[in-house]
Enzyme design. Sequence first.
Site, mmCIF file in Angstrom:
data_model
loop_
_atom_site.group_PDB
_atom_site.id
_atom_site.type_symbol
_atom_site.label_atom_id
_atom_site.label_comp_id
_atom_site.label_asym_id
_atom_site.label_seq_id
_atom_site.Cartn_x
_atom_site.Cartn_y
_atom_site.Cartn_z
ATOM 1 N N CYS A 187 25.458 -131.994 -1.713
ATOM 2 C CA CYS A 187 24.899 -133.287 -1.332
ATOM 3 C C CYS A 187 26.027 -134.259 -0.994
ATOM 4 C CB CYS A 187 24.042 -133.864 -2.461
ATOM 5 S SG CYS A 187 23.321 -135.475 -2.046
ATOM 6 N N GLY A 204 19.761 -125.187 7.116
ATOM 7 C CA GLY A 204 20.173 -126.042 8.223
ATOM 8 C C GLY A 204 19.494 -125.683 9.522
#
Length: 462
Positions: free
Chosen positions: A149, A255
């Site tokens: 993150c 992703g």
Amino acid sequence: MNWAKDLARSVKNILDMSRRSRSVSPSSRTTKRQKVDHLTKESFKNGIFLAPMVRSGCLPTRLFALKHGATLVWGPEMVDKAMLHAKREVDPVTGVISYNGVSRAIFTTHPIEKPYLVFQLGSADPELAVQAAKVVQQDISGIDLNCGCPKPFSTHAGMGAALLTNPDLLCSILTALRAAMPPEITVTAKIRLLPSQEDTLKLVERIVNTGISALTVHCRTRNMRDKNPAVIERLREIVDFVDKMGKGIAVTENGDCEGWEDSKRVRKVTGASSVMIARGAESNPSCFSETPLVDVEKTLMPAYLRLCKYLDNHWSLTKFCVTQFKGKRVEATKAESTELRQKIAKAKSFDDMAKVAAPWTGEDEMKAIIQAIEENNPKDRRLLPSQFLGDNAPPDEDEEGIPEYSSQEPIPNYFTPEHTQNPEPPSLRAPHLPNNFERLVLPPSEPPTPTQTLKPSLTASP
């Protein structure tokens, strides 16, 4: 005296039959492997997973994802210190398990999702990580360390993507978790790419050697954001590298994967064992299905509102999630969609949505989810290579084992030049890498185990 002889003969026959029935004759058939009811390394292969997402990864979204075909689901990142002070409470009506803070529930779950739930932990301290994991271990099946993150609330305390520049700390946390957790609780990690492929491979090697069960790679660097296309082409070399380490570790791609059909493209390009979906699931939790819901204003939003009210999901959290939903319109019109979204924007509580969601049959929604999960075990939801590679796919194994993916297709012409970093696209308000990044990454060491050279060659393995 004949009757006595007959009786003796009968007793002898009975005893002989009894001895024959107790004897065990060797079987020529191979003993089948028993199925286990907890996660293993195989559980992370050939799957399609719900990614950990702040707010959007709440309990109702996870339940809808499982209903519509997600193999496993990740909860949103929970900071270790917050979990240490949480109070566990169980709702006797709904069965919802809440870990409550001072004024609200920090984390909620339900027993129906436990076999498929991975708890993502934010930590920068091995001891705190272990303590927090022990608090929640009775309600989850796996612990995932957040090492990717890039947002300040995570990185400012040395958590998330900040761990990428402190590999010693990162690996010590994973090692501590694996040593402290019972064997039926898996320990995994989720990272981002480092600017250099060479450094990424070094880091991956160290992480895999900590004893994790699986690795997820978000195919963006720390400075990249969702607007920047994921560089999924870099993952193939990482997948091959991990495979050559011989530990049976699955590498999951994260992703720019939008759903079930798109996951075939991603796996074909990357060679990844599984895929993890974030934004696609945020927009439509049914994206894990071959036939995701259309007209979400009618087919998803009302049901989601009913379930959230039944589970006592906080209204502001519910409102945020519902406003993210979008999908293909078939029967619903743009005007209808606009009107509904305006109502949601103005609503201040569930009561304001009564005309949309009533009757409030949230209990029926929950029963339908439980039935769907029980009838179609999410762990059996597999995307096998034969489904997207056709004749080039390795043979699928039977139900007892999940095959690993190994493609012989040419690797894309993508490489990292020696002694350089991949270009970092500009982005606003992004927490950038420190100026001394090169010194903070891995120090010079011997070449990674599976390869013969540190040159990032992407030549296909023989």
